[in-house]
Design an enzyme around this catalytic site. Structure first.
Site, mmCIF file in Angstrom:
data_model
loop_
_atom_site.group_PDB
_atom_site.id
_atom_site.type_symbol
_atom_site.label_atom_id
_atom_site.label_comp_id
_atom_site.label_asym_id
_atom_site.label_seq_id
_atom_site.Cartn_x
_atom_site.Cartn_y
_atom_site.Cartn_z
ATOM 1 N N SER A 296 -22.513 8.996 14.793
ATOM 2 C CA SER A 296 -21.346 8.688 13.964
ATOM 3 C C SER A 296 -21.563 7.339 13.284
ATOM 4 O O SER A 296 -22.291 6.482 13.804
ATOM 5 C CB SER A 296 -20.109 8.600 14.855
ATOM 6 O OG SER A 296 -19.029 8.024 14.139
ATOM 7 N N TYR B 184 -16.955 3.897 22.324
ATOM 8 C CA TYR B 184 -17.393 5.022 21.476
ATOM 9 C C TYR B 184 -18.611 4.594 20.649
ATOM 10 O O TYR B 184 -19.618 5.306 20.589
ATOM 11 C CB TYR B 184 -16.253 5.470 20.572
ATOM 12 C CG TYR B 184 -16.587 6.659 19.691
ATOM 13 C CD1 TYR B 184 -16.921 7.898 20.248
ATOM 14 C CD2 TYR B 184 -16.556 6.559 18.294
ATOM 15 C CE1 TYR B 184 -17.217 8.990 19.444
ATOM 16 C CE2 TYR B 184 -16.851 7.654 17.482
ATOM 17 C CZ TYR B 184 -17.179 8.866 18.055
ATOM 18 O OH TYR B 184 -17.483 9.949 17.252
HETATM 19 N N1 LIG Z 1 -14.754 14.645 13.428
HETATM 20 C C1 LIG Z 1 -15.251 13.512 12.950
HETATM 21 O O1 LIG Z 1 -14.660 12.887 12.048
HETATM 22 C C2 LIG Z 1 -16.536 12.965 13.479
HETATM 23 C C3 LIG Z 1 -17.057 11.800 12.889
HETATM 24 C C4 LIG Z 1 -18.246 11.275 13.396
HETATM 25 C C5 LIG Z 1 -18.893 11.920 14.439
HETATM 26 N N2 LIG Z 1 -18.350 13.052 15.000
HETATM 27 C C6 LIG Z 1 -19.061 13.667 16.130
HETATM 28 O O2 LIG Z 1 -19.119 15.052 15.944
HETATM 29 C C7 LIG Z 1 -19.215 15.723 17.199
HETATM 30 C C8 LIG Z 1 -18.289 16.912 17.225
HETATM 31 O O3 LIG Z 1 -16.955 16.471 17.164
HETATM 32 P P1 LIG Z 1 -15.763 17.298 16.487
HETATM 33 O O4 LIG Z 1 -15.220 16.455 15.413
HETATM 34 O O5 LIG Z 1 -16.184 18.685 16.195
HETATM 35 O O6 LIG Z 1 -14.668 17.256 17.663
HETATM 36 P P2 LIG Z 1 -14.167 18.379 18.680
HETATM 37 O O7 LIG Z 1 -13.641 19.559 17.974
HETATM 38 O O8 LIG Z 1 -13.271 17.678 19.640
HETATM 39 O O9 LIG Z 1 -15.506 18.803 19.372
HETATM 40 C C9 LIG Z 1 -16.054 18.107 20.432
HETATM 41 C C10 LIG Z 1 -16.492 19.112 21.453
HETATM 42 O O10 LIG Z 1 -17.065 18.408 22.556
HETATM 43 C C11 LIG Z 1 -16.606 19.042 23.717
HETATM 44 N N3 LIG Z 1 -16.671 18.169 24.876
HETATM 45 C C12 LIG Z 1 -15.982 17.033 25.100
HETATM 46 N N4 LIG Z 1 -16.267 16.558 26.311
HETATM 47 C C13 LIG Z 1 -17.146 17.427 26.874
HETATM 48 C C14 LIG Z 1 -17.796 17.497 28.121
HETATM 49 N N5 LIG Z 1 -17.579 16.608 29.100
HETATM 50 N N6 LIG Z 1 -18.640 18.527 28.351
HETATM 51 C C15 LIG Z 1 -18.849 19.465 27.408
HETATM 52 N N7 LIG Z 1 -18.250 19.464 26.216
HETATM 53 C C16 LIG Z 1 -17.405 18.439 25.958
HETATM 54 C C17 LIG Z 1 -15.176 19.436 23.404
HETATM 55 O O11 LIG Z 1 -14.743 20.382 24.324
HETATM 56 P P3 LIG Z 1 -13.165 20.585 24.631
HETATM 57 O O12 LIG Z 1 -12.660 21.429 23.509
HETATM 58 O O13 LIG Z 1 -13.185 21.266 25.944
HETATM 59 O O14 LIG Z 1 -12.548 19.233 24.655
HETATM 60 C C18 LIG Z 1 -15.324 19.949 21.993
HETATM 61 O O15 LIG Z 1 -15.697 21.297 21.984
HETATM 62 C C19 LIG Z 1 -18.929 14.636 18.256
HETATM 63 O O16 LIG Z 1 -20.144 14.232 18.848
HETATM 64 C C20 LIG Z 1 -18.339 13.494 17.450
HETATM 65 O O17 LIG Z 1 -18.588 12.233 18.038
HETATM 66 C C21 LIG Z 1 -17.212 13.596 14.518
#
Ligand SMILES: NC(=O)c1ccc[n+]([C@@H]2O[C@H](COP(=O)([O-])OP(=O)(O)OC[C@H]3O[C@@H](n4cnc5c(N)ncnc54)[C@H](OP(=O)(O)O)[C@@H]3O)[C@@H](O)[C@H]2O)c1
Length: 315
Positions: A161, A187
């Site tokens: 990120s 984070y």
């Molecule tokens: N969205 C943004 O703006 C953004 C920006 C920069 C980087 N990112 C990165 O993109 C990636 C995906 O995020 P997203 O935006 O798609 O959010 P998201 O929908 O919350 O996806 C994150 C996923 O990680 C899973 N997770 C969390 N803790 C876990 C654990 N202990 N074991 C296994 N799975 C776990 C969650 O499962 P649950 O559903 O069970 O919680 C969820 O499926 C992340 O690494 C995030 O840091 C996102």
């Protein structure tokens, strides 16, 4: 050996995962997407599935994973979408996932993550964002190293990120035992660890045909913001971009850089780099929230993090 020319592609911040993967055939390839049950992970998995890959959604909520898998099958016609339990904060769960994996693994997308959570710790006392976002994926990837090597040309994708700009890995106190806990610093530290992992994994594994790159997906409304209030989010976005705060991407656009890094022939021979908006990023310029922090691509820090991570997991 990895090549050194910066990667540029015809894709942009608006490109979607399906656009990026068009023309790429992944028939016979096997992929794992952590956190594949929601957000960017689903769209990453959908694109890989659309190109013919066998995709395993590694999720902590199997019902959510099953729903995502059914939806992916319905939209792509690919019924080789598996769901496997994985809790990255639980090293026993990571070990169980690794133990049940059989055969080569061509693509590992380390996508799951939590952001800016209140202070939480694993039973070992590890800070939860570092434990989930970095240590869990570190254990997973190293546990699957043999399977990745067996693919004869595997890619590992480390979803980081722009928040990595908020903090290096603070080796003196990774787990906030001496310093006050700060959710965004934790984070940021974990997301820097995701980039450093790509650097050192490439140094160690390029000769096994395994190339690892890191990326910033963009700003996308997902469950990731669950711990952040609307007011805080607006304030942070204004502070990071002023009046030109980047527009929210759709999840399909948010998955594009992951899919590019996982599959594009434009990245053949490329490892240990940081991408955003479907391009290799340059160094961060003061006053902006794009590009990489030099500490995140520092080979010495990358090696140190690897050693510290191994020691931590040994207990
Ligand atoms: N969205 C943004 O703006 C953004 C920006 C920069 C980087 N990112 C990165 O993109 C990636 C995906 O995020 P997203 O935006 O798609 O959010 P998201 O929908 O919350 O996806 C994150 C996923 O990680 C899973 N997770 C969390 N803790 C876990 C654990 N202990 N074991 C296994 N799975 C776990 C969650 O499962 P649950 O559903 O069970 O919680 C969820 O499926 C992340 O690494 C995030 O840091 C996102």
């Amino acid at each position: 050996m990895t090549t050194s020319t910066p990667v540029s592609t015809p894709f942009t911040a608006e490109s979607t995962a399906l656009e990026v993967i068009q023309g790429i055939d992944l028939t016979g390839r096997r992929a794992v997407v952590t956190g594949g049950g929601s957000g960017i992970g689903v769209e990453t998995a959908r694109a890989l599935a659309s190109a013919g890959a066998d995709v395993t959604l590694a999720v902590r909520n199997p019902d959510q994973g099953r729903r995502a898998a059914d939806d992916i099958t319905a939209t792509t016609g690919n019924d080789r979408i598996l769901v496997a339990p994985l809790d990255l904060a639980d090293q026993g769960s990571v070990a169980a996932f690794v133990a049940t994996w059989d055969g080569p693994l061509h693509i590992l997308v380390n996508n799951a993550g939590i952001m800016a959570s209140p202070e939480m710790r694993t039973p070992q006392g590890w800070e939860m964002q570092f434990a989930t976002n970095h240590l869990g994926h570190f254990a997973l990837a190293t546990g699957l190293h043999r399977a990745l090597a067996a693919a004869g040309g595997a890619r590992v994708v480390s979803v980081s990120s722009a928040a990595h700009l908020r903090s290096p890995v603070v080796f003196e106190d990774i787990h906030f035992r001496e310093r006050p806990y700060e959710p965004w610093a934790a984070y940021g530290q974990s997301k820097t660890a995701n980039v450093l992992f790509a650097v050192e994994a490439t140094r160690r594994w390029a000769d096994d045909g395994i190339l690892t790159n890191a990326l910033m997906p963009g700003a996308i409304r997902t469950n990731l913001q669950r711990y952040v209030s609307e007011e805080d989010l607006a304030r942070l976005r204004a502070a990071s971009g002023g009046s030109a705060a980047p527009a929210w991407k759709t999840v399909e656009q948010g998955a594009a850089t992951s899919v590019l890094v996982a599959t594009s022939p434009l990245l053949d021979g490329v490892g240990g780099r940081y991408f955003e908006d479907c391009q290799e990023a340059g160094p961060n310029q003061p006053g902006t929230r794009t590009g990489y922090a030099p500490y995140a691509l520092d080979p010495e820090a990358a090696q140190r993090l690897w050693e510290v991570s191994e020691e931590t997991l040994r207990g």
